[in-house]
Design an enzyme around this catalytic site. Structure first.
Site, PDB file in Angstrom:
ATOM      1  N   ASP A  19       0.761   2.506   3.776  1.00 31.50           N
ATOM      2  CA  ASP A  19      -0.111   3.632   3.397  1.00 31.50           C
ATOM      3  C   ASP A  19       0.711   4.916   3.327  1.00 31.50           C
ATOM      4  O   ASP A  19       0.257   5.995   3.732  1.00 31.50           O
ATOM      5  CB  ASP A  19      -1.300   3.787   4.349  1.00 31.50           C
ATOM      6  CG  ASP A  19      -2.426   4.636   3.735  1.00 31.50           C
ATOM      7  OD1 ASP A  19      -2.272   5.098   2.585  1.00 31.50           O
ATOM      8  OD2 ASP A  19      -3.438   4.845   4.414  1.00 31.50           O
ATOM      9  N   HIS A  61       0.838  -1.210   0.000  1.00 27.57           N
ATOM     10  CA  HIS A  61       0.000   0.000   0.000  1.00 27.57           C
ATOM     11  C   HIS A  61       0.876   1.265   0.000  1.00 27.57           C
ATOM     12  O   HIS A  61       1.191   1.817   1.052  1.00 27.57           O
ATOM     13  CB  HIS A  61      -0.885  -0.034   1.251  1.00 27.57           C
ATOM     14  CG  HIS A  61      -2.004   0.942   1.234  1.00 27.57           C
ATOM     15  ND1 HIS A  61      -3.249   0.655   1.729  1.00 27.57           N
ATOM     16  CD2 HIS A  61      -2.090   2.223   0.794  1.00 27.57           C
ATOM     17  CE1 HIS A  61      -4.041   1.699   1.601  1.00 27.57           C
ATOM     18  NE2 HIS A  61      -3.341   2.678   1.030  1.00 27.57           N
ATOM     19  N   ASP A 107      -8.796   2.984  -3.217  1.00 31.28           N
ATOM     20  CA  ASP A 107      -8.269   3.529  -1.963  1.00 31.28           C
ATOM     21  C   ASP A 107      -8.267   5.061  -1.917  1.00 31.28           C
ATOM     22  O   ASP A 107      -7.964   5.733  -2.902  1.00 31.28           O
ATOM     23  CB  ASP A 107      -6.855   3.028  -1.704  1.00 31.28           C
ATOM     24  CG  ASP A 107      -6.353   3.504  -0.362  1.00 31.28           C
ATOM     25  OD1 ASP A 107      -6.962   3.150   0.654  1.00 31.28           O
ATOM     26  OD2 ASP A 107      -5.379   4.274  -0.332  1.00 31.28           O
ATOM     27  N   HIS A 125       1.477   5.198  -1.903  1.00 27.01           N
ATOM     28  CA  HIS A 125       1.009   6.247  -2.816  1.00 27.01           C
ATOM     29  C   HIS A 125       2.230   6.935  -3.409  1.00 27.01           C
ATOM     30  O   HIS A 125       2.983   7.600  -2.688  1.00 27.01           O
ATOM     31  CB  HIS A 125       0.137   7.259  -2.067  1.00 27.01           C
ATOM     32  CG  HIS A 125      -1.119   6.645  -1.515  1.00 27.01           C
ATOM     33  ND1 HIS A 125      -2.249   6.480  -2.283  1.00 27.01           N
ATOM     34  CD2 HIS A 125      -1.404   6.126  -0.298  1.00 27.01           C
ATOM     35  CE1 HIS A 125      -3.192   5.896  -1.549  1.00 27.01           C
ATOM     36  NE2 HIS A 125      -2.699   5.663  -0.340  1.00 27.01           N
ATOM     37  N   HIS A 152     -10.917   0.190   0.948  1.00 28.80           N
ATOM     38  CA  HIS A 152     -10.752   1.266   1.933  1.00 28.80           C
ATOM     39  C   HIS A 152     -12.101   1.357   2.635  1.00 28.80           C
ATOM     40  O   HIS A 152     -13.059   1.913   2.087  1.00 28.80           O
ATOM     41  CB  HIS A 152     -10.405   2.563   1.193  1.00 28.80           C
ATOM     42  CG  HIS A 152     -10.430   3.798   2.043  1.00 28.80           C
ATOM     43  ND1 HIS A 152      -9.324   4.602   2.211  1.00 28.80           N
ATOM     44  CD2 HIS A 152     -11.420   4.381   2.761  1.00 28.80           C
ATOM     45  CE1 HIS A 152      -9.639   5.624   2.989  1.00 28.80           C
ATOM     46  NE2 HIS A 152     -10.904   5.515   3.337  1.00 28.80           N
ATOM     47  N   HIS A 199      -5.617  -0.940   5.742  1.00 24.94           N
ATOM     48  CA  HIS A 199      -5.412  -0.176   6.985  1.00 24.94           C
ATOM     49  C   HIS A 199      -6.484  -0.401   8.070  1.00 24.94           C
ATOM     50  O   HIS A 199      -7.243   0.518   8.411  1.00 24.94           O
ATOM     51  CB  HIS A 199      -5.247   1.307   6.701  1.00 24.94           C
ATOM     52  CG  HIS A 199      -6.127   1.900   5.618  1.00 24.94           C
ATOM     53  ND1 HIS A 199      -7.489   1.789   5.609  1.00 24.94           N
ATOM     54  CD2 HIS A 199      -5.805   2.628   4.521  1.00 24.94           C
ATOM     55  CE1 HIS A 199      -7.968   2.428   4.558  1.00 24.94           C
ATOM     56  NE2 HIS A 199      -6.966   2.938   3.875  1.00 24.94           N
TER      57      HIS A 199
END
Ligand code: DOR
Length: 443
Positions: free
Chosen positions: A318, A71, A164, A73, A191, A245
């Site tokens: 995340d 996960h 997400d 970004h 999510h 998460h």
């Protein structure tokens, strides 16, 4: 699925991106505590010392399979002031990661084969310091109304799909999405946030604190009720649901219930939910604004126990880099998210290993093997045996430092660990026989 071809992401990862050397990694201990020298030639582990090999002295260090983040970004394309494939994968390498799953909430989103192709090519041109594994969007534009071209992306090798940042709210869409990925053994990574209970400005899990600070409440049922729904939908479809998460005990209970019944559900917990609690929000520092929010200390204990007992399968960072511009706003309007790649292993060591909850073998499972399996990666998360790709990280179990948010490869500074004394374990990261990070060369 008919016509499905072998994963392009793996093919890109296997392609040599530069000069490879031969190495002897001398004196390291494996996760099991056994000492062994490792030999690397042409990107793979071999069983005898290659002639002319460079010697890496790893006395006192632990060698683990390269970490895999389910996960991340990376913000490219679209928000390159916050992160790029170059900066994000450099941060990944500094954190010991050899592969990251790149979330699709980019601009444009990764919602079709063209965007997947772009990402795979971009990772090669950059070149990325970690394998970049595109995650496809579940819905077109991540709009929640109409399925994205999931099968088209699956033909490009994408295995994990997520909106997400947003929850797939409509149960009919979620049901269709699960039925679609079941055709090729894919995964929907949800999510879980019922936005009618926890709308976008919601940011505080504690009602009393929320009232005192004038913040909108983000109650745990906004997460757990979506997970309860989704495990039932996954059971019906015979599909793999992954819960992103996980932040609250109710969700842990539901996952435990679903696993007992043989429902195909996996789950991740972030390093920040393992370490940081709600009271951080009271500081008013928007670095601590994250979705789902930081929860009370009692909940953190439940998350740690769930990771230790296998109810939660893996750690997902995340890693959510943001510019100061989108963070320097009143708390409810500040963009949620915090960086995480560089400190992830340190936080896991602090909360799980030094506290005696997990062994190094467990760390290798939750930070490498399990996330690699989630995305069906064949060259990551492998045991360090001859014939396997040389994806590994050398770890100093004793080293600690005070985290400095400016000492980073990321473009962003929203680091929630700034000023905190934490383990600083990563000494060297190797991907496909190439050194992608070494502390000695840290500039
Ligand atoms: O806090 C978060 N930030 N949670 C998410 O799910 C998305 C992420 C982002 O993209 O910034």
């Amino acid at each position: 699925m008919p016509g499905y071809t072998i994963t392009q992401t793996d093919a890109a990862a296997a392609r040599p991106t530069g000069h490879k050397r031969a190495f002897i990694i001398a004196g390291a201990r494996g996760a099991d505590g056994r000492g062994r020298d490792l030999y690397v030639r042409d990107g793979v582990l071999v069983d005898t010392a290659p002639p002319g090999a460079e010697r890496l002295d790893a006395d006192g260090l632990i060698v683990l399979p390269g970490l895999v983040d389910p996960h991340t970004h990376l913000r490219e394309p679209g928000s390159t002031a916050a992160e790029t494939l170059t900066s994000g994968t450099a941060a990944a390498a500094r954190g010991g990661f050899t592969a990251v799953l790149a979330m699709p909430n980019t601009i444009p989103p990764t919602h079709g084969p063209a965007e997947v192709d772009w990402m795979v090519r971009r990772a090669v041109w950059t070149p990325a310091r970690a394998q970049v594994v595109p995650v496809g969007a579940v819905t077109h534009e991540r709009g929640g109304k109409q399925l994205a071209d999931i099968e088209g992306m699956a033909r490009r090798g994408v295995r994990v799909f997520s909106d997400d940042g947003f929850c797939v709210m409509d149960p009919r869409i979620m049901r269709q999405a699960l039925a679609t990925v079941a055709l090729f053994d894919g995964v929907i990574a949800q999510h879980s946030q019922d936005e009618r209970i926890a709308p976008p400005e919601a940011c505080c899990p504690d009602e009393a604190l929320a009232e005192r600070l004038g913040l909108p409440v983000w109650p745990s049922v906004a997460e757990s009720t979506i997970v309860a729904r989704d495990v039932q939908l996954a059971a019906e479809a015979g599909a793999h649901l992954h819960v992103c998460h996980v932040s609250c005990p109710e969700t842990v209970e539901i996952i435990r219930w679903a696993k007992k019944r043989g429902i195909r559900v996996t789950a991740e917990v972030t390093p920040h939910h393992l370490l940081l609690s709600t009271d951080k929000l009271a500081t008013g520092d928007t670095t601590y604004r994250v979705n789902p929010p930081l929860r009370p200390a009692a909940d953190i204990e439940v998350l740690r126990a769930a990771l230790a007992d296998g109810t939660i399968d893996m750690v997902g960072t995340d890693h959510a880099p943001h510019t100061a511009q989108v963070k320097n706003r009143p708390m409810p309007q500040a963009r949620p998210g915090m960086t995480g790649l560089e400190q992830a292993l340190g936080v896991v060591v602090e909360t799980m290993v030094l506290s005696g909850r997990m062994t190094w073998t467990d760390v290798a499972r939750v930070m490498s093997a399990a996330p690699a399996a989630l995305a069906h990666l064949t060259t990551q998360g492998r045991p360090l045996f001859p014939g396997e790709p040389a994806n590994l990280v050398l770890v100093d179990p004793a080293r600690r430092h005070v985290v400095d948010r400016d000492d980073t490869a990321s473009r962003s500074r929203n680091n929630p660990y700034h000023g905190r004394l934490l383990p600083d374990p990563v000494q060297l990261t190797m991907r496909g026989g190439m050194i992608t990070y070494t502390r000695d060369a840290r500039g």
